[in-house]
Design an enzyme around this catalytic site. Structure first.
Site, PDB file in Angstrom:
ATOM      1  N   GLU A  70      34.911  73.425  83.028  1.00 41.92           N
ATOM      2  CA  GLU A  70      33.531  74.064  83.176  1.00 41.92           C
ATOM      3  C   GLU A  70      33.123  74.942  84.056  1.00 41.92           C
ATOM      4  O   GLU A  70      32.239  75.643  84.017  1.00 41.92           O
ATOM      5  CB  GLU A  70      32.593  72.668  83.144  1.00 41.92           C
ATOM      6  CG  GLU A  70      32.556  71.867  81.944  1.00 41.92           C
ATOM      7  CD  GLU A  70      34.016  71.017  81.891  1.00 41.92           C
ATOM      8  OE1 GLU A  70      34.292  70.574  80.679  1.00 41.92           O
ATOM      9  OE2 GLU A  70      34.536  70.675  82.766  1.00 41.92           O
ATOM     10  N   VAL A  90      40.537  71.041  90.942  1.00 46.02           N
ATOM     11  CA  VAL A  90      42.068  70.498  91.077  1.00 46.02           C
ATOM     12  C   VAL A  90      42.357  70.165  89.564  1.00 46.02           C
ATOM     13  O   VAL A  90      41.616  69.294  88.975  1.00 46.02           O
ATOM     14  CB  VAL A  90      42.006  69.351  92.091  1.00 46.02           C
ATOM     15  CG1 VAL A  90      41.284  68.096  91.717  1.00 46.02           C
ATOM     16  CG2 VAL A  90      43.534  68.983  92.054  1.00 46.02           C
ATOM     17  N   THR A  96      51.372  66.159  79.396  1.00 45.63           N
ATOM     18  CA  THR A  96      50.962  67.041  78.042  1.00 45.63           C
ATOM     19  C   THR A  96      50.647  68.460  78.424  1.00 45.63           C
ATOM     20  O   THR A  96      50.305  68.735  79.698  1.00 45.63           O
ATOM     21  CB  THR A  96      49.755  66.374  77.299  1.00 45.63           C
ATOM     22  OG1 THR A  96      48.697  66.656  78.330  1.00 45.63           O
ATOM     23  CG2 THR A  96      49.864  64.981  77.011  1.00 45.63           C
ATOM     24  N   HIS A  98      47.923  69.969  78.469  1.00 48.53           N
ATOM     25  CA  HIS A  98      46.646  69.875  78.904  1.00 48.53           C
ATOM     26  C   HIS A  98      46.703  70.829  80.072  1.00 48.53           C
ATOM     27  O   HIS A  98      45.787  71.542  80.532  1.00 48.53           O
ATOM     28  CB  HIS A  98      45.940  68.465  79.138  1.00 48.53           C
ATOM     29  CG  HIS A  98      44.730  68.448  79.401  1.00 48.53           C
ATOM     30  ND1 HIS A  98      43.708  69.000  78.957  1.00 48.53           N
ATOM     31  CD2 HIS A  98      44.173  68.306  80.733  1.00 48.53           C
ATOM     32  CE1 HIS A  98      42.465  68.714  79.539  1.00 48.53           C
ATOM     33  NE2 HIS A  98      42.968  68.238  80.871  1.00 48.53           N
TER      34      HIS A  98
END
Length: 163
Positions: A70, A90, A96, A98
């Protein structure tokens, strides 16, 4: 972790800039993600120490967002109202992809905000393989680096250089 090549006189430079009248009028936002509370608190504390050294403690605002992803949209929204935005976050590698997506989105997004708005963005986003790497960079008592301080310093010193 290496600090090889890092400037050694940043605190002195900030204090010298604080002596100037125009510099004291800067409005700065510290924009911080919420994940990894201990690391984030260290990054925020470091940025706030830099604000104090720069004489900008009173004109620096802390704004929290849910996560690192964000940061770009929040920075874009704030850039018009602040002379500099310090983006702190952080991301710790997991099992994964991600990690890769969030790191790339944050880096590209914050770069685009800075270039498009011509507002210096202090890049204090830690991209770590382990939690320990984040702790080592967070400016905590036993940390080897203080990336919150560095991100704040870089942004306000860029404002001063471009003035």
């Amino acid at each position: 972790m290496s600090k090889h090549g890092a400037p050694t006189n940043v605190a002195e430079e900030l204090k010298a800039l604080a002596a100037g009248d125009a510099f004291s009028q800067l409005k700065v936002a510290i924009l911080a993600a919420s994940w990894h509370e201990v690391i984030m608190n260290g990054l925020i504390d470091g940025a706030q120490r830099a604000a104090k050294d720069a004489g900008l403690e009173a004109s620096t605002t802390l704004i929290r967002v849910p996560g690192t992803f964000e940061l770009p949209v929040a920075a874009a929204t704030l850039a018009g109202d602040y002379d500099a935005v310090i983006a702190l976050g952080v991301v710790i590698r997991g099992g994964t992809p991600h990690f890769d997506y969030v790191c790339l989105a944050a880096t590209n997004g914050l770069t685009n905000v800075s270039v498009d708005t011509k507002t210096p963005i202090g890049f204090g986003v830690l991209t770590c393989d382990t939690e320990q790497q984040g702790l080592d960079r967070a400016g905590l008592e036993n940390s080897s680096e203080d990336k919150g301080y560095e991100a704040y310093s870089a942004a306000v010193m860029t404002v001063a250089a471009l003035a």
